[in-house]
Design an enzyme around this catalytic site. Structure first.
Site, PDB file in Angstrom:
ATOM      1  N   GLU A 286      53.992  46.664  39.203  1.00 32.72           N
ATOM      2  CA  GLU A 286      52.897  46.049  38.435  1.00 32.72           C
ATOM      3  C   GLU A 286      52.294  47.163  37.595  1.00 32.72           C
ATOM      4  O   GLU A 286      51.832  48.157  38.133  1.00 32.72           O
ATOM      5  CB  GLU A 286      51.877  45.428  39.389  1.00 32.72           C
ATOM      6  N   CYS A 320      43.675  46.100  35.809  1.00 32.58           N
ATOM      7  CA  CYS A 320      44.797  45.772  34.921  1.00 32.58           C
ATOM      8  C   CYS A 320      44.623  44.389  34.320  1.00 32.58           C
ATOM      9  O   CYS A 320      45.238  44.063  33.308  1.00 32.58           O
ATOM     10  CB  CYS A 320      46.118  45.881  35.667  1.00 32.58           C
TER      11      CYS A 320
END
Length: 515
Positions: A286, A320
């Site tokens: 990720e 994020c």
């Protein structure tokens, strides 16, 4: 029978008893600030002269703890232990592995405010953000434990009268867990427990700025009954220990959360087959995002402004999933911008240990310098209408910053900043807004604020992100409710907290018996 999964509730700090309990958690953590923490390899606690010193990003002079730093030699020792332990751990009953997760979750729940207080001190998280991080760590353990119980007998496949076919899952092997600093408890715990409950052994390398919370989690796993050698705690530098383990022929998989550039580097290195390696390594990654909230002209404009501000500046924009771009229909642009500026100027920036603080510091000096460089770019590419100031004299504080009138092809609209800076951009119409939102190499989260059903359905199909939200902000995915992971350079779309995540840590085996 295990009760059905429900996510851990967030703490209501308007309740005086909860406020007092959290303050007690802070006092407890303050009582052991500055302690030394060892490596843990096969249950053996190893102290090294070389240390990783964790400091409070809100007060650079305050040392949270010193953690022993692994060398390549110690990383190799940890690999040998993990490889050997895997031979027995892989045959352990899934029910037993799940029970360890449930016990660990219960232990963390009892120490919830203590762990949240560590996050306040070590990661600079305000109370509500720290509380949510800890709740998510609990959620991962509760959810993955239940998922393993569902998968333990495999998945039914078809058989014929003369044969009996089975489709089951078996563990992979030794996994290298490289966890991030921005969710140093939740993501670290989720990555680690997903690997171990699937029957793998783990080499845990936490982020170098937030290793203490990981060391404390190791205490929880030991108390929960995890056998020695299943999770080996080896903080160290990425260039020395990280690269060595990614390259190692006995590494079976790497689970990484972090930046695009490091993720690409890991992906490239993991693809190379080294002498003695008999498999292709699996990478679960990720890697960040450039996330957009699109505001339609037919929308609740107050909701839009609040969603942008909350998503852009929660935890100082260091998610994020944070809103880095607000793309707004030109007919309502000024209204949304002006209201967002008003809301932003109401935010308090300061010591996250104080209850009323909305926004704490950024992670470290490198983060401060990077974000401030983008503030400077913002002055050239647009107009700063809120914030724009930084102060790194005591901690790494940056005011929440809105940059207005940014062109769709500007750097501020393309590059990940990872700080409290959001660019506002006008769109001619809804199709144009979606085109701007998709014009990025990332594809993690996004949101659309609209009352137009046709536009919502168009976005559902065409807005190319892994997590898309309607009429709310673009942060705050809940384990088991909104499985999390993105497209393109946001990673491998490994949906953490989702029903297919554990399968990434296992391999499927088919057996067929003639009757």
């Amino acid at each position: 029978m295990v009760v059905a999964y429900k996510h851990e509730p967030f703490t209501d700090f308007s309740v005086e008893a909860n406020k007092l309990a959290f303050e007690e958690g802070l006092k407890k953590v303050e009582s052991y600030l500055g302690q030394d923490y060892p490596l843990i390899i096969g249950g053996e606690k190893i102290t090294t002269e070389d240390k990783i010193v964790s400091v409070n990003p809100a007060n650079k002079e305050e040392v949270i703890g010193s953690v022993s730093k692994a060398s390549r030699e110690l990383a190799e020792k940890a690999m040998q232990v993990a490889d050997e332990t895997f031979q027995t751990w892989r045959k352990s009953k899934p029910e037993m592995r799940a029970d360890i997760l449930f016990r660990a979750a219960a232990i963390v729940r009892r120490r919830k405010h203590e762990f949240s207080a560590i996050l306040v001190k070590e990661a600079g998280k305000p109370w509500n953000e720290a509380d949510a991080d800890t709740a998510e760590a609990i959620d991962f353990m509760e959810y993955y434990g239940r998922q393993m119980l569902k998968l333990k007998d495999g998945i039914p496949v078809e058989s014929r009268p003369i044969e009996y076919n089975r489709f089951s899952y078996i563990p992979l092997g030794v996994g290298v867990i490289i966890s991030p600093w921005n969710f140093p408890f939740a993501i670290m715990a989720g990555m680690t427990t997903a690997a171990l409950v699937s029957g793998n052994t783990v080499l845990l390398k936490p982020a170098s700025t937030t290793p203490v919370v990981a060391a404390k989690f190791m205490e929880v796993l030991e108390e929960a009954g995890l056998p020695a050698g299943v999770v080996n705690f080896i903080p160290g530098s990425g260039s020395e220990v990280g690269d060595y383990l990614v390259d190692h022929p006995r590494t079976r998989f790497i689970s990484f959360t972090g930046s695009r550039d490091v993720g690409i580097r890991i992906y490239e290195r993991a693809a190379k087959v080294h002498p003695g390696q008999i498999w292709l390594k699996r990478v679960i990654a990720e890697m960040g995002g450039k996330d957009t909230i699109v505001v339609d002209k037919e929308a609740d404009l107050e909701l839009a402004a609040k969603s942008i501000v909350a998503s852009a500046f929660g935890f100082s924009g260091q998610k994020c999933s944070a809103c880095s771009r607000a793309v707004i229909h030109e007919e309502v642009y000024d209204q949304v911008l002006n209201r967002a500026v008003e809301l932003t100027k109401e935010l308090t920036v300061g010591n996250p240990a104080e209850k009323g603080t909305n926004m704490g510091p950024v992670n470290d000096q490198a983060a401060f310098d990077k974000v401030m460089s983008y503030v400077a770019i913002g002055k050239e590419e647009g107009k700063i209408v809120a914030g724009g100031e930084g102060d790194d004299s005591k901690g790494w504080f940056i005011q929440p910053t809105i940059v207005a009138d940014v062109a769709e092809d500007a750097r501020l609209m393309k590059e990940e900043i990872f700080g409290p800076v959001v660019a506002f951009c006008k769109a001619k119409d809804f199709d144009h807004a979606l085109a701007i939102a998709n014009n990025t190499e990332y594809g993690l989260t996004g949101a659309v604020i609209s009352n137009n059903r046709a536009h919502i359905e168009k976005a559902r199909e065409d807005f190319h992100v892994g997590n898309l939200y309607f009429n709310r902000g673009c942060t705050g995915a809940i384990v088991g409710y909104q499985p999390f992971g993105g497209f393109n350079m946001s990673g491998t779309d490994s949906k953490a907290g989702g029903p297919d995540y554990l399968a990434l840590h296992m391999q499927a085996k088919t057996t067929s018996e003639m009757l």
